[in-house]
Design a protein around this motif. Sequence first.
Motif, PDB file in Angstrom:
ATOM      1  N   THR A 145      29.755   3.504  25.711  1.00 40.14           N
ATOM      2  CA  THR A 145      30.826   4.479  25.892  1.00 40.14           C
ATOM      3  C   THR A 145      32.155   3.862  25.460  1.00 40.14           C
ATOM      4  N   GLY A 146      32.957   4.661  24.770  1.00 38.63           N
ATOM      5  CA  GLY A 146      34.291   4.205  24.391  1.00 38.63           C
ATOM      6  C   GLY A 146      35.339   4.754  25.344  1.00 38.63           C
ATOM      7  N   HIS A 147      34.868   5.458  26.363  1.00 40.39           N
ATOM      8  CA  HIS A 147      35.762   6.185  27.257  1.00 40.39           C
ATOM      9  C   HIS A 147      36.711   5.253  28.009  1.00 40.39           C
ATOM     10  N   ALA A 149      37.613   2.174  27.099  1.00 41.97           N
ATOM     11  CA  ALA A 149      38.041   1.029  26.274  1.00 41.97           C
ATOM     12  C   ALA A 149      39.467   0.582  26.576  1.00 41.97           C
ATOM     13  N   SER A 154      37.322  -2.887  31.551  1.00 45.79           N
ATOM     14  CA  SER A 154      36.353  -1.880  31.108  1.00 45.79           C
ATOM     15  C   SER A 154      34.926  -2.363  31.412  1.00 45.79           C
ATOM     16  N   TRP A 158      33.392  -5.855  25.504  1.00 46.12           N
ATOM     17  CA  TRP A 158      33.613  -5.766  24.051  1.00 46.12           C
ATOM     18  C   TRP A 158      33.554  -7.138  23.386  1.00 46.12           C
ATOM     19  N   ILE A 170      29.082   4.473  19.320  1.00 46.50           N
ATOM     20  CA  ILE A 170      30.047   4.589  20.427  1.00 46.50           C
ATOM     21  C   ILE A 170      30.296   6.068  20.727  1.00 46.50           C
ATOM     22  N   GLY A 173      34.458   7.974  22.250  1.00 40.26           N
ATOM     23  CA  GLY A 173      35.404   6.922  21.884  1.00 40.26           C
ATOM     24  C   GLY A 173      36.508   7.365  20.939  1.00 40.26           C
ATOM     25  N   ASN A 176      40.094   6.742  21.801  1.00 38.51           N
ATOM     26  CA  ASN A 176      40.419   5.315  21.958  1.00 38.51           C
ATOM     27  C   ASN A 176      40.117   4.525  20.685  1.00 38.51           C
ATOM     28  N   ILE A 180      39.476   0.446  20.238  1.00 45.89           N
ATOM     29  CA  ILE A 180      38.110  -0.055  19.972  1.00 45.89           C
ATOM     30  C   ILE A 180      38.091  -0.897  18.691  1.00 45.89           C
TER      31      ILE A 180
END
Length: 265
Positions: A145-147, A149, A154, A158, A170, A173, A176, A180
């Motif tokens: 998930t990029g939610h 980031a 987080s 990463w 991703i 995302g 973001n 990312i």
Amino acid sequence: MTCGKVYLVGAGPGDPGLLTVRGLELLRSAQVIVYDQLVNPALLDEAAPTAIKIFVGKQAGRHCIAQEEINGVLISYARAGDEVVRLKGGDPFVFGRGGEEAEALSEARISFEIVPGVSSAVAVPAYAGIPVTHRKFASSFAVVTGHEARKPNSSVDWAKLATAVDTLVILMGLSNLPIIVGKLIAYGRSPQTPVALIGSGTTIDQKIVIGSLADIVSKSALVEPPALIVVGDVVSLADKLQWFVPPPENQPLYEFEQSREPARA
Ligand SMILES: C[S@@+](CC[C@H](N)C(=O)[O-])C[C@H]1O[C@@H](n2cnc3c(N)ncnc32)[C@H](O)[C@@H]1O
């Protein structure tokens, strides 16, 4: 009165033809259907005319319906004896809160079944001509998930992820994206790594933008949610493997056959 049952059904990523056979059977026979934002409305046409259809996705200008409230709806209809289909975009157990809903049903002693769906994580790249693995380009992939980031702590690591797997898919995302991309480059991924942004994949509105970590942010305004990000050398195959041509607007993506009448004795 006997208790009903809840079926957590994956609706697939958008193309109605990607609903499973089991999902379609259940959709056609359900008394209650509780569905999300990302479910293609064409699927609801398959429901029985008498079925109660309850939308529990995000509505413009309103907060999302709380998860407890959704759990409550599922439990109360099942307790009233109904067969309930909880229809979720993609696969219910891939960033779909299917796990939380199954837990709530288990705690409430409601019988339930999971009907996996075709997740956007693999189907959307596939409709864009991107295989998530390929003998020459990628032996591993991760779906993240990029939610979160932008959050300092987080739940996605990463730093480890950036170079640990060949292909990164991703979800959630797009908003973001600059963060990312910044993290992936900072933690060792080459700025030349190919990247695809795919919006409304597998539907007539599918939109693909290809670039590299170095320039994808400047191209991202061309894509709108729902969208996912694919990072990795497999993206370089997209040109060669393009196959999906969305039909013109007045033609459906997929038409279901009428359900067969039960055989007479
Ligand atoms: C809450 S997650 C649900 C994922 C779902 N359970 C699945 O297995 O596909 C929603 C995210 O999935 C991605 N997504 C779902 N459908 C998509 C589509 N048709 N095209 C592009 N991305 C999609 C987007 O990143 C979106 O923000």
